[in-house]
Design an enzyme around this catalytic site. Structure first.
Site, short mmCIF file in Angstrom:
data_model
loop_
_atom_site.label_atom_id
_atom_site.label_comp_id
_atom_site.label_asym_id
_atom_site.label_seq_id
_atom_site.Cartn_x
_atom_site.Cartn_y
_atom_site.Cartn_z
N SER A 68 0.81 -1.21 0.00
CA SER A 68 0.00 0.00 0.00
C SER A 68 0.85 1.26 0.00
O SER A 68 0.30 2.36 -0.02
CB SER A 68 -0.93 0.00 1.22
OG SER A 68 -0.19 -0.14 2.42
N HIS B 152 -2.52 -3.08 -5.74
CA HIS B 152 -2.97 -2.70 -4.40
C HIS B 152 -4.48 -2.87 -4.29
O HIS B 152 -5.25 -2.01 -4.74
CB HIS B 152 -2.54 -1.26 -4.08
CG HIS B 152 -2.99 -0.79 -2.74
ND1 HIS B 152 -3.29 0.52 -2.47
CD2 HIS B 152 -3.20 -1.46 -1.59
CE1 HIS B 152 -3.66 0.64 -1.22
NE2 HIS B 152 -3.62 -0.55 -0.66
N GLU C 27 -5.46 -0.38 -7.27
CA GLU C 27 -4.44 0.51 -7.82
C GLU C 27 -3.41 -0.35 -8.54
O GLU C 27 -2.82 -1.26 -7.94
CB GLU C 27 -3.75 1.29 -6.71
CG GLU C 27 -4.53 2.47 -6.18
CD GLU C 27 -3.76 3.25 -5.12
OE1 GLU C 27 -3.74 4.49 -5.21
OE2 GLU C 27 -3.19 2.63 -4.21
N ASN D 147 -3.10 6.04 -0.17
CA ASN D 147 -2.52 6.26 1.14
C ASN D 147 -1.77 7.57 1.27
O ASN D 147 -1.61 8.09 2.38
CB ASN D 147 -1.64 5.07 1.53
CG ASN D 147 -2.49 3.90 1.99
OD1 ASN D 147 -3.41 4.07 2.79
ND2 ASN D 147 -2.23 2.73 1.45
#
Length: 282
Positions: free
Chosen positions: A119, A140, A152, A190
């Site tokens: 992540s 991800h 992702e 993130n």
């Protein structure tokens, strides 16, 4: 690639979810972890989540059973030799992931793709640990994996277009929504989410508001399905801290400094839902 064999390394929350969605879509899955109890817990979670999908009439009982039988459990990484794609879902620490990537690079056939569910950690840096950097990519997934559509797809500096196209098509084929992101600390999700959580923790530490008040403001005022501190407990405070440290180191900006309260809570073993205590008690 026609229904390739998928290797998944790590049977924890993310790994068992990734195994679940690939098996549900018809792939043979080799699920590896370091010990049998971890595998047994992961597979029990898969069975429970498949049963939930049957109860919600998203799958038939026969489809759920077929998905479960497509998953083979192993404590031996070399058993992943048949995989065309290996997805690593281990602890969010570079030293752990880099060791796995070096091992997988030796085990898997030369044409296989190596993906990480990281992540926040650099795909470019992970790719450099292998002899096939063009075939290394980020996938991800989001928790809970069987429910959340987004993936992702992260290009490392060395990732080839063929690798990106293959993985993106595969994500679509298993019912996910792939979104292309270039390699940078925290990617998009993130890089934006974790500073929000970190700032919410600062607000609690500084006595601006209670955790419940912060979460209520985000739920009721900003239409978030859960507040940032409830979400932090759900993710795991140790994971949040690891990601903040990656952001701080990777981007070099003091705005990514982890909140001291977050560090203290992790030191105390208050990790959120998985430990029974975080910002809330479970």
């Amino acid at each position: 690639m026609q229904t390739p064999v998928i290797g998944v390394v790590g049977a924890g929350t993310m790994g068992n979810g990734i195994a679940h969605v690939f098996a549900r879509a018809g792939h043979t899955v080799l699920l590896a972890d370091i010990d049998q109890p971890a595998l047994d817990r992961g597979f029990a979670t898969i069975r429970k989540n498949l049963a939930r999908e049957v109860a919600k009439e998203k799958l038939t009982a026969e489809q759920a059973e077929a998905a479960a039988t497509r998953i083979t459990l192993t404590t031996r990484l070399p058993d992943l030799v048949a995989a065309s794609l290996a997805v690593e879902a281990a602890t969010e620490r570079f030293e752990v992931k880099s060791k796995l990537f070096r091992s997988l690079d030796e085990i898997l056939p030369p044409e296989a793709i190596l993906a990480s569910n990281t992540s926040s950690i650099s795909i470019t840096k992970l790719a450099a640990q292998t002899k096939r950097p063009g075939q290394v990519i980020g996938m991800h997934f989001f928790n809970p994996v069987p429910v959340m559509r987004l993936v992702e797809i992260i290009r490392g500096l060395q990732t080839t277009q063929a690798t990106f196209d293959t993985v993106s098509a595969l994500a679509t084929a298993i019912g996910k929504l792939p979104v292309e992101v270039n390699d940078a600390a925290g990617f998009i999700s993130n890089r934006v989410l974790m500073p929000l959580i970190n700032e919410a923790i600062f607000a609690v530490m500084e006595g601006v508001a209670t955790a419940d008040a912060v979460d209520t403001i985000f739920r009721e005022g900003m239409a978030h399905p859960m507040g940032p501190l409830t979400l932090a407990d759900f993710i795991g405070l140790d994971v949040c801290l690891d990601i903040m440290r990656v952001l701080h180191d990777g981007l070099g900006d003091p705005k990514y400094r982890p909140c001291p309260l977050l560090i203290r809570m992790v030191d105390a073993g208050w990790l959120g839902r998985k430990s029974g205590r975080g910002f809330y008690q479970y």
